[in-house]
Enzyme design. Sequence first.
Site, mmCIF file in Angstrom:
data_model
loop_
_atom_site.group_PDB
_atom_site.id
_atom_site.type_symbol
_atom_site.label_atom_id
_atom_site.label_comp_id
_atom_site.label_asym_id
_atom_site.label_seq_id
_atom_site.Cartn_x
_atom_site.Cartn_y
_atom_site.Cartn_z
ATOM 1 N N GLY A 29 0.740 -1.247 0.078
ATOM 2 C CA GLY A 29 -0.032 0.010 0.009
ATOM 3 C C GLY A 29 1.046 1.427 -0.192
ATOM 4 N N ASN A 33 4.688 1.204 1.833
ATOM 5 C CA ASN A 33 5.615 0.876 0.770
ATOM 6 C C ASN A 33 6.912 1.755 1.140
ATOM 7 O OD1 ASN A 33 3.863 -0.906 -0.385
ATOM 8 N ND2 ASN A 33 3.688 0.465 -2.297
ATOM 9 N N TYR A 101 -9.511 -3.783 -6.912
ATOM 10 C CA TYR A 101 -9.451 -3.486 -5.534
ATOM 11 C C TYR A 101 -10.709 -3.715 -4.709
ATOM 12 C CZ TYR A 101 -5.315 -0.566 -6.905
ATOM 13 O OH TYR A 101 -4.405 -0.066 -7.217
ATOM 14 N N ARG A 103 -11.487 -2.706 -1.439
ATOM 15 C CA ARG A 103 -10.895 -1.636 0.046
ATOM 16 C C ARG A 103 -12.073 -0.948 0.293
ATOM 17 N NH1 ARG A 103 -6.397 2.160 -2.513
ATOM 18 N NH2 ARG A 103 -5.661 2.187 -0.473
ATOM 19 N N GLY A 226 8.243 10.518 -13.881
ATOM 20 C CA GLY A 226 8.671 9.470 -14.515
ATOM 21 C C GLY A 226 10.191 9.392 -14.819
ATOM 22 N N ASP A 258 6.595 5.521 -4.492
ATOM 23 C CA ASP A 258 6.786 5.293 -3.005
ATOM 24 C C ASP A 258 8.018 5.142 -2.594
ATOM 25 O OD1 ASP A 258 4.001 5.249 -3.322
ATOM 26 O OD2 ASP A 258 3.981 3.036 -3.545
HETATM 27 P P1 ADP Z 1 4.537 7.606 -9.469
HETATM 28 O O1 ADP Z 1 5.069 6.135 -9.218
HETATM 29 O O2 ADP Z 1 4.113 8.180 -8.401
HETATM 30 O O3 ADP Z 1 3.614 7.731 -10.631
HETATM 31 P P2 ADP Z 1 6.674 8.557 -11.284
HETATM 32 O O4 ADP Z 1 6.436 7.594 -12.443
HETATM 33 O O5 ADP Z 1 6.886 10.200 -11.446
HETATM 34 O O6 ADP Z 1 6.006 8.330 -9.964
HETATM 35 O O7 ADP Z 1 8.258 8.102 -10.899
HETATM 36 C C1 ADP Z 1 8.730 8.249 -9.655
HETATM 37 C C2 ADP Z 1 10.265 8.355 -9.936
HETATM 38 O O8 ADP Z 1 10.822 7.081 -10.333
HETATM 39 C C3 ADP Z 1 10.748 9.195 -10.936
HETATM 40 O O9 ADP Z 1 11.322 10.647 -10.354
HETATM 41 C C4 ADP Z 1 12.138 8.519 -11.048
HETATM 42 O O10 ADP Z 1 13.171 8.821 -10.211
HETATM 43 C C5 ADP Z 1 11.593 7.163 -11.213
HETATM 44 N N1 ADP Z 1 11.195 6.637 -12.400
HETATM 45 C C6 ADP Z 1 10.149 6.402 -12.751
HETATM 46 N N2 ADP Z 1 9.833 5.868 -14.384
HETATM 47 C C7 ADP Z 1 11.517 6.031 -14.555
HETATM 48 C C8 ADP Z 1 12.302 5.488 -15.888
HETATM 49 N N3 ADP Z 1 11.378 5.148 -16.948
HETATM 50 N N4 ADP Z 1 13.381 5.721 -15.910
HETATM 51 C C9 ADP Z 1 14.084 6.200 -14.706
HETATM 52 N N5 ADP Z 1 13.348 6.391 -13.534
HETATM 53 C C10 ADP Z 1 12.266 6.347 -13.775
#
Ligand code: ADP
Length: 312
Positions: A29, A33, A101, A103, A226, A258
């Site tokens: 969760g 996490n 889910y 929940r 991301g 997380d």
């Molecule tokens: P969430 O899981 O909350 O959607 P994000 O997708 O924004 O979060 O990703 C959180 C962190 O994970 C990013 O800031 C980065 O450090 C890492 N990350 C996510 N996707 C990638 C990727 N394709 N390549 C490298 N790092 C990644």
Amino acid sequence: MAHRLLALGECMVELSPEEGGDYCVGFAGDTFNTAWYARRIAPDAALDVAYFTAVSDDDQSARMLRFMRDAGIDVHTGTVAGGTPGLYMIFLDEGERSFGYWRSDSAARHLADHLERMPELVPGDIAYFSGITVAILPPEGRRSLLDKLQNCADKGVTVVFDPNLRPRLWASAEDMREWTMKAAGIAKIVLPSFDDEAAVFGDTDAAATAERYLGNGARIAVVKNGPGAVLVKDRDGDGFQYLPEPVEAICDTTAAGDSFNAAFLVDYLDRNRLREAVRAGCALARHVIAHRGALVPVSRMDLSREKTALPA
Ligand code: ADP
């Protein structure tokens, strides 16, 4: 003196598919996490990692509590008689994952009725919660939780919030936006993910997300994106961007945010340096998305190797 990181929210039973059609039972969760990863990477003597939730008196809740305690987490709970934990199931269809889910009636939804069981925090400690922690509560529970966290903030506890926007947990988009901004208004540090924020608030770029939270009272906004650059801005107008090292073979992005939050907070508590903390966050998230599952085994050694592999 050791600091305490207290995460608040819901841990669920997780059913994940295995080769051959069997299902494996785990526990995960969002805020849990983060606590789990923080416990894996922070030296025991330097940080007490605690989790506050509500559980029931059934066998699955007992198993979940044992799992949390065996992971070294200092668990504090309210008990809801006759209930069950929330559950989610991962479905695999030709390599694509989707989630179901169960929940809506989980014991954790009553956590705000047991706030007297929340451990005492002192200045310098962190209280960490998310938009999911708020979303699962009834409106009066949301008000009690936010009052309690505001009291913590007033006495010098660092309140940290990840909006973790999940439209299906809210009655309406308006409700989600209103409560998210209320909750974020208590936090010193806000850790949003840009794609969710753009979808819900219409932010045109990460800077717009940061400005919205800084304008709402946060001292520091760390906007994850991301594979894109993490944007850090503070209320004095200072900031920087940090581009995560690309991951060659992404296996499963569950818990990317997380785990980022866990390493960011552990490092920030230790060194109080934002750039180092963001770097630590990216290094752990990178490790996590290269493996399957929400809770990926990681040792402090793995992480320091990851960190030295990154450019300064
Ligand atoms: P969430 O899981 O909350 O959607 P994000 O997708 O924004 O979060 O990703 C959180 C962190 O994970 C990013 O800031 C980065 O450090 C890492 N990350 C996510 N996707 C990638 C990727 N394709 N390549 C490298 N790092 C990644």
